[in-house]
Motif scaffolding. Sequence first.
Motif, PDB file in Angstrom:
ATOM      1  N   VAL A 189       0.840  -1.165   0.000  1.00 29.92           N
ATOM      2  CA  VAL A 189       0.000   0.000   0.000  1.00 29.92           C
ATOM      3  C   VAL A 189       0.884   1.226   0.000  1.00 29.92           C
ATOM      4  N   PRO A 190       0.582   2.073  -0.884  1.00 34.85           N
ATOM      5  CA  PRO A 190       1.339   3.314  -0.881  1.00 34.85           C
ATOM      6  C   PRO A 190       1.112   4.045   0.434  1.00 34.85           C
ATOM      7  N   GLU A 191       2.159   4.378   1.058  1.00 34.07           N
ATOM      8  CA  GLU A 191       1.907   5.123   2.286  1.00 34.07           C
ATOM      9  C   GLU A 191       1.571   6.552   1.901  1.00 34.07           C
ATOM     10  N   PRO A 192       1.014   7.224   2.807  1.00 32.70           N
ATOM     11  CA  PRO A 192       0.565   8.568   2.494  1.00 32.70           C
ATOM     12  C   PRO A 192       1.727   9.524   2.277  1.00 32.70           C
ATOM     13  N   GLU A 193       2.851   8.980   2.145  1.00 30.22           N
ATOM     14  CA  GLU A 193       4.087   9.729   2.031  1.00 30.22           C
ATOM     15  C   GLU A 193       3.949  11.146   1.482  1.00 30.22           C
ATOM     16  N   PRO A 194       4.240  12.096   2.290  1.00 27.07           N
ATOM     17  CA  PRO A 194       4.261  13.434   1.726  1.00 27.07           C
ATOM     18  C   PRO A 194       5.567  13.616   0.971  1.00 27.07           C
ATOM     19  N   PHE A 201       8.868  10.978 -13.288  1.00 32.40           N
ATOM     20  CA  PHE A 201       9.107  10.037 -12.229  1.00 32.40           C
ATOM     21  C   PHE A 201       8.321  10.377 -10.941  1.00 32.40           C
ATOM     22  N   LYS A 202       7.754   9.366 -10.299  1.00 35.03           N
ATOM     23  CA  LYS A 202       7.085   9.496  -9.000  1.00 35.03           C
ATOM     24  C   LYS A 202       5.840  10.383  -9.010  1.00 35.03           C
ATOM     25  N   ARG A 203       5.242  10.544 -10.155  1.00 42.48           N
ATOM     26  CA  ARG A 203       4.006  11.327 -10.183  1.00 42.48           C
ATOM     27  C   ARG A 203       2.788  10.440  -9.884  1.00 42.48           C
ATOM     28  N   GLY A 204       3.030   9.144  -9.814  1.00 39.33           N
ATOM     29  CA  GLY A 204       1.925   8.245  -9.475  1.00 39.33           C
ATOM     30  C   GLY A 204       1.428   7.415 -10.650  1.00 39.33           C
ATOM     31  N   LYS A 205       2.294   7.138 -11.609  1.00 42.11           N
ATOM     32  CA  LYS A 205       1.874   6.377 -12.790  1.00 42.11           C
ATOM     33  C   LYS A 205       1.530   4.927 -12.432  1.00 42.11           C
ATOM     34  N   SER A 206       2.467   4.294 -11.723  1.00 42.39           N
ATOM     35  CA  SER A 206       2.228   2.880 -11.404  1.00 42.39           C
ATOM     36  C   SER A 206       1.019   2.741 -10.484  1.00 42.39           C
ATOM     37  N   THR A 207       0.901   3.649  -9.545  1.00 43.28           N
ATOM     38  CA  THR A 207      -0.239   3.594  -8.632  1.00 43.28           C
ATOM     39  C   THR A 207      -1.543   3.793  -9.408  1.00 43.28           C
ATOM     40  N   LEU A 208      -1.490   4.624 -10.429  1.00 43.28           N
ATOM     41  CA  LEU A 208      -2.683   4.874 -11.233  1.00 43.28           C
ATOM     42  C   LEU A 208      -3.144   3.593 -11.942  1.00 43.28           C
ATOM     43  N   PRO A 221       4.241  -2.799  -9.035  1.00 43.23           N
ATOM     44  CA  PRO A 221       4.793  -2.549  -7.713  1.00 43.23           C
ATOM     45  C   PRO A 221       4.964  -1.046  -7.479  1.00 43.23           C
ATOM     46  N   VAL A 222       4.538  -0.631  -6.327  1.00 45.28           N
ATOM     47  CA  VAL A 222       4.703   0.774  -5.962  1.00 45.28           C
ATOM     48  C   VAL A 222       5.281   0.775  -4.572  1.00 45.28           C
ATOM     49  N   ASP A 223       6.396   1.347  -4.414  1.00 48.10           N
ATOM     50  CA  ASP A 223       6.972   1.432  -3.086  1.00 48.10           C
ATOM     51  C   ASP A 223       7.928   2.592  -3.095  1.00 48.10           C
ATOM     52  N   THR A 278      -2.848  13.422 -10.395  1.00 51.26           N
ATOM     53  CA  THR A 278      -3.013  12.461  -9.296  1.00 51.26           C
ATOM     54  C   THR A 278      -2.837  13.114  -7.922  1.00 51.26           C
ATOM     55  N   LYS A 279      -3.123  12.312  -6.898  1.00 55.91           N
ATOM     56  CA  LYS A 279      -2.888  12.666  -5.492  1.00 55.91           C
ATOM     57  C   LYS A 279      -3.770  13.810  -5.008  1.00 55.91           C
ATOM     58  N   THR A 280      -4.987  13.884  -5.491  1.00 55.54           N
ATOM     59  CA  THR A 280      -5.868  14.957  -5.020  1.00 55.54           C
ATOM     60  C   THR A 280      -6.186  14.792  -3.533  1.00 55.54           C
ATOM     61  N   ASP A 281      -6.021  13.585  -3.018  1.00 58.98           N
ATOM     62  CA  ASP A 281      -6.264  13.396  -1.581  1.00 58.98           C
ATOM     63  C   ASP A 281      -5.153  14.022  -0.755  1.00 58.98           C
ATOM     64  N   LEU A 282      -3.995  14.140  -1.361  1.00 56.55           N
ATOM     65  CA  LEU A 282      -2.831  14.578  -0.601  1.00 56.55           C
ATOM     66  C   LEU A 282      -2.676  16.095  -0.642  1.00 56.55           C
ATOM     67  N   TYR A 283      -3.067  16.689  -1.716  1.00 56.35           N
ATOM     68  CA  TYR A 283      -2.877  18.131  -1.859  1.00 56.35           C
ATOM     69  C   TYR A 283      -4.216  18.830  -1.902  1.00 56.35           C
ATOM     70  N   VAL A 306      -7.550  12.959 -10.080  1.00 57.52           N
ATOM     71  CA  VAL A 306      -7.922  11.702  -9.417  1.00 57.52           C
ATOM     72  C   VAL A 306      -7.134  11.486  -8.129  1.00 57.52           C
ATOM     73  N   SER A 307      -7.679  10.618  -7.316  1.00 60.55           N
ATOM     74  CA  SER A 307      -6.904  10.114  -6.186  1.00 60.55           C
ATOM     75  C   SER A 307      -6.863   8.603  -6.307  1.00 60.55           C
ATOM     76  N   SER A 308      -5.687   8.101  -6.585  1.00 58.48           N
ATOM     77  CA  SER A 308      -5.566   6.650  -6.725  1.00 58.48           C
ATOM     78  C   SER A 308      -5.810   5.966  -5.388  1.00 58.48           C
ATOM     79  N   PHE A 309      -5.430   6.640  -4.317  1.00 56.18           N
ATOM     80  CA  PHE A 309      -5.626   6.042  -2.994  1.00 56.18           C
ATOM     81  C   PHE A 309      -7.103   5.805  -2.703  1.00 56.18           C
ATOM     82  N   LEU A 310      -7.895   6.822  -3.003  1.00 56.53           N
ATOM     83  CA  LEU A 310      -9.332   6.668  -2.721  1.00 56.53           C
ATOM     84  C   LEU A 310      -9.923   5.577  -3.605  1.00 56.53           C
TER      85      LEU A 310
HETATM   86  N1  LIG Z   1      -1.551  10.337  -1.448  1.00 55.66           N
HETATM   87  C1  LIG Z   1      -1.385   9.786  -2.625  1.00 55.66           C
HETATM   88  N2  LIG Z   1      -0.177   9.290  -2.965  1.00 55.66           N
HETATM   89  C2  LIG Z   1      -0.030   8.723  -4.174  1.00 55.66           C
HETATM   90  C3  LIG Z   1      -1.101   8.665  -5.097  1.00 55.66           C
HETATM   91  N3  LIG Z   1      -0.655   8.077  -6.210  1.00 55.66           N
HETATM   92  C4  LIG Z   1       0.648   7.764  -5.985  1.00 55.66           C
HETATM   93  N4  LIG Z   1       1.028   8.152  -4.774  1.00 55.66           N
HETATM   94  C5  LIG Z   1       2.344   7.979  -4.166  1.00 55.66           C
HETATM   95  O1  LIG Z   1       3.294   8.613  -4.975  1.00 55.66           O
HETATM   96  C6  LIG Z   1       4.498   7.864  -4.996  1.00 55.66           C
HETATM   97  C7  LIG Z   1       4.911   7.625  -6.428  1.00 55.66           C
HETATM   98  O2  LIG Z   1       3.996   6.759  -7.015  1.00 55.66           O
HETATM   99  P1  LIG Z   1       4.373   5.808  -8.205  1.00 55.66           P
HETATM  100  O3  LIG Z   1       3.111   5.204  -8.678  1.00 55.66           O
HETATM  101  O4  LIG Z   1       5.484   4.890  -7.862  1.00 55.66           O
HETATM  102  O5  LIG Z   1       4.889   6.879  -9.258  1.00 55.66           O
HETATM  103  P2  LIG Z   1       5.564   6.653 -10.681  1.00 55.66           P
HETATM  104  O6  LIG Z   1       7.027   6.774 -10.500  1.00 55.66           O
HETATM  105  O7  LIG Z   1       5.036   7.780 -11.511  1.00 55.66           O
HETATM  106  O8  LIG Z   1       5.149   5.319 -11.162  1.00 55.66           O
HETATM  107  C8  LIG Z   1       4.250   6.578  -4.237  1.00 55.66           C
HETATM  108  O9  LIG Z   1       4.818   6.669  -2.964  1.00 55.66           O
HETATM  109  C9  LIG Z   1       2.746   6.527  -4.161  1.00 55.66           C
HETATM  110  O10 LIG Z   1       2.325   5.903  -2.982  1.00 55.66           O
HETATM  111  C10 LIG Z   1      -2.381   9.203  -4.703  1.00 55.66           C
HETATM  112  O11 LIG Z   1      -3.370   9.200  -5.439  1.00 55.66           O
HETATM  113  N5  LIG Z   1      -2.437   9.742  -3.462  1.00 55.66           N
END
Ligand SMILES: Nc1nc2c(ncn2[C@@H]2O[C@H](COP(=O)(O)OP(=O)(O)O)[C@@H](O)[C@H]2O)c(=O)[nH]1
Length: 752
Positions: free
Chosen positions: A75-80, A196-203, A214-216, A351-356, A382-386
């Motif tokens: 699970v993606p942590e809420p990592e700021p 990088f790290k914009r949330g592609k894999s999580t999406l 894998p998202v970590d 992405t990450k509308t839940d976080l920002y 979108v918020s992938s987490f939600l």
């Molecule tokens: N709060 C929140 N965090 C997210 C969201 N989507 C991705 N993340 C986090 O952003 C980080 C990068 O995500 P990742 O999918 O690996 O990004 P990628 O490098 O673009 O594939 C990870 O730590 C995710 O947990 C989201 O919708 N909300």
Amino acid sequence: MISCDNCGRANDEDATFCTSCNHYLAWSADKPATPKPPEPEPTAPEPVPPEPEPIVPEPEPIIPEPEPVVPEPVVPEPEPIIPVPVPEPEPLAPDPVPFEPFAPVPVPQPGPVLPSPEPPAPEPIPPAPEPIAPKPQPTAAQPPRPRTNVSQLISAIDQGRTLTEDRQRPDLTARLETAKAKLDSRTITAVVVGEFKRGKSTLVNALLQTAVCPVDADIVTAVPTLVRYGERPGLTAYRQTSPGEAPVGYPAPLNQIARLVSESTDAGEQGRLQSVTVEVPHRMLRSGLSLLDTPGVGGLDSVHGQLTLASLALADAILFVTDAAQELTAPELEFLKTAIARCSAAAIVITKTDLYSHWRRIVELNRGHLAKAGIDLPILPVSSFLRLRAAQRPELNQESGFAPLVEFLATAVVVPGTTRAAATIAQEVDFVATQLAQETDAERVVLTKPHSRPEVLSKLTRARDQAAGLTAASATWQQTLSDGIADLVADVEHDLQSRLRAVMRDVETIVDQGDPNETWTDTEVWLRRQVAVVGVANRDLLIERARGLGERVAEAFDLEAGTEIEVELSQFSADLDQLELASVTTLSMPGGRLQSLMMAGRTGIFVPMIAFSLGSLIVTPIGAIAIAATLGAGIGGKLLKDEKKRQRTYRQQQAKAAVRRYIDEVAFVMNKDTRDSLRKTQRQLRDDFQERAGLIHRSASAALTAADRTAKLPPAEQTARAAHLSAENERLRSMRSGLREVALAGKTGGGN
Ligand SMILES: Nc1nc2c(ncn2[C@@H]2O[C@H](COP(=O)(O)OP(=O)(O)O)[C@@H](O)[C@H]2O)c(=O)[nH]1
Ligand SMILES: [Mg+2]
């Protein structure tokens, strides 16, 4: 009663999804239920949604509940990533405690290996009459979903099959079967790109509500990961064993995915990893939709950015991912501009509308940037987490913003992609219909115009002989093809050479202006990027020219196949026009000649070439440049200066020599690729046309035999035969008009 494996709720026998947590129930019934206590959610009153069908494309578990030994949350942590300036006002900000979005579909942890003991294999793939496009969330008022013509095409193929069987043409039946198989295996690729790290894999995971990619915090997607439909979960790693060779697929256990996608791109024992394909039995993917998660390494402006751009020409859609942390950057906008020119469907996903909490402001700012750049694309926050959590709490889906994204994929990607694929296949099926029509028409002509029999028979004889000529190696189309390939190779190689020469000149100037000791690192980065740009441009040229060649060959083929038969025959009777006397023309359907062949070429040859060879080539280290700069002690001032200059000149020469070697290597590998892929294209075109030529010849002979036989029938039987032929003609007419519609839809509504 079916007890939900996920939350323990007892559901009706005919339920497919749990009414409490929306978990897929189909196969959990035959396992002893392992009831988990219902989520202790005092506030959530049951029963949740009354819908018989969940709103979201259901999470089809990739792997049956494998009683994960290590429930390590992926699970993606809420990592700021960036400190959130404003305290989260969003009520549903990610929990500090990892929620279990993947509970129903745990990421394969060490343990369950594919194939899973009881593959979920939900409903078998149906003969897909309609795109099984992801179900859109019923928002307020939904405009009706555009329909594709898959069912129309399937029924035309079925009609064709009975006709080919009636006429005893197993060769044509086989052709129809191939067309059907192509339709079933159609692929519509949406490429997920972004920094990088914009949330592609999580999406990707959130879309499928499944932990596929894998998202970590410490996992970086290093190779493209293609997620597509498979009746069973599976993983294949594609490795390039030697430079210039096509990558070889190695099946791997699913639980290896995290290791694989983040594997270094250095060549391992089995070769350098090029890409990973994951197959999951997810219903959203059953329509042929595939999601390609790309590495965002090193900025879009980099070599990887260039390679990603190259691959977009082959994509059906782009999901450009950026997050709500910040506005779009200049390189992102630049990339977008180039990217959308290469691909017909695109959307920007924020992405990450839940976080920002200020995401709306970012959306507005981005809208402004895009407008200024003249880019008109849908923006989907979108918020992938939600969305991941919505797997258990469907009410969160609305808030996740995924409904418009799923809708976009369904209507702007899957439907047009399916329509295009159907149109191409319709042309192939029409070819079969044309062959069948020849016999029917020939017989009808001899029956309706008895006085012209000798003339008809002699024309048919000529047509048959002409068709025989088509198969000969001396046929014009064969010449056009082989000459064309030779010219193409020469032109593409020349193009590469002149582009690389220009790069070489630039590098030499750069090297001459500085001391490689200081400038080399930057020069190297610049050089790699330039080479990537050159490679992409050269490949673009190759693809464009190969398409042109395909068309020229088709034209030559068409002419030789004797289009004029139609004209000649229709000259001697006005009624014959109405008979739709078939020409031997093979490629006259709307929607572009030869589209099918080129499409096959596109996916069969060009994809691996661009995505792999070029990539590995550019990742190859340039080769260390010996920079020996130690100076002995005790050298006097002048000597030192001279020595320094000498050393510097030496380094410059070394640097230039290294660049030359690198560029030579690039040219060698790319030229080999060009030749290999063109050889394949040539073989493919030749085989296909040869097969067509054979079919045309057999059809012409069959028409002649049939016409001759019919002409000799006693008058009473002729009447019966005429009735039979007229029914057959009606069936053909209906089949062909259906096909024409499908082909036209691809031309008008299919985009591209
Ligand atoms: N709060 C929140 N965090 C997210 C969201 N989507 C991705 N993340 C986090 O952003 C980080 C990068 O995500 P990742 O999918 O690996 O990004 P990628 O490098 O673009 O594939 C990870 O730590 C995710 O947990 C989201 O919708 N909300
Ligand atoms: Mg990633």
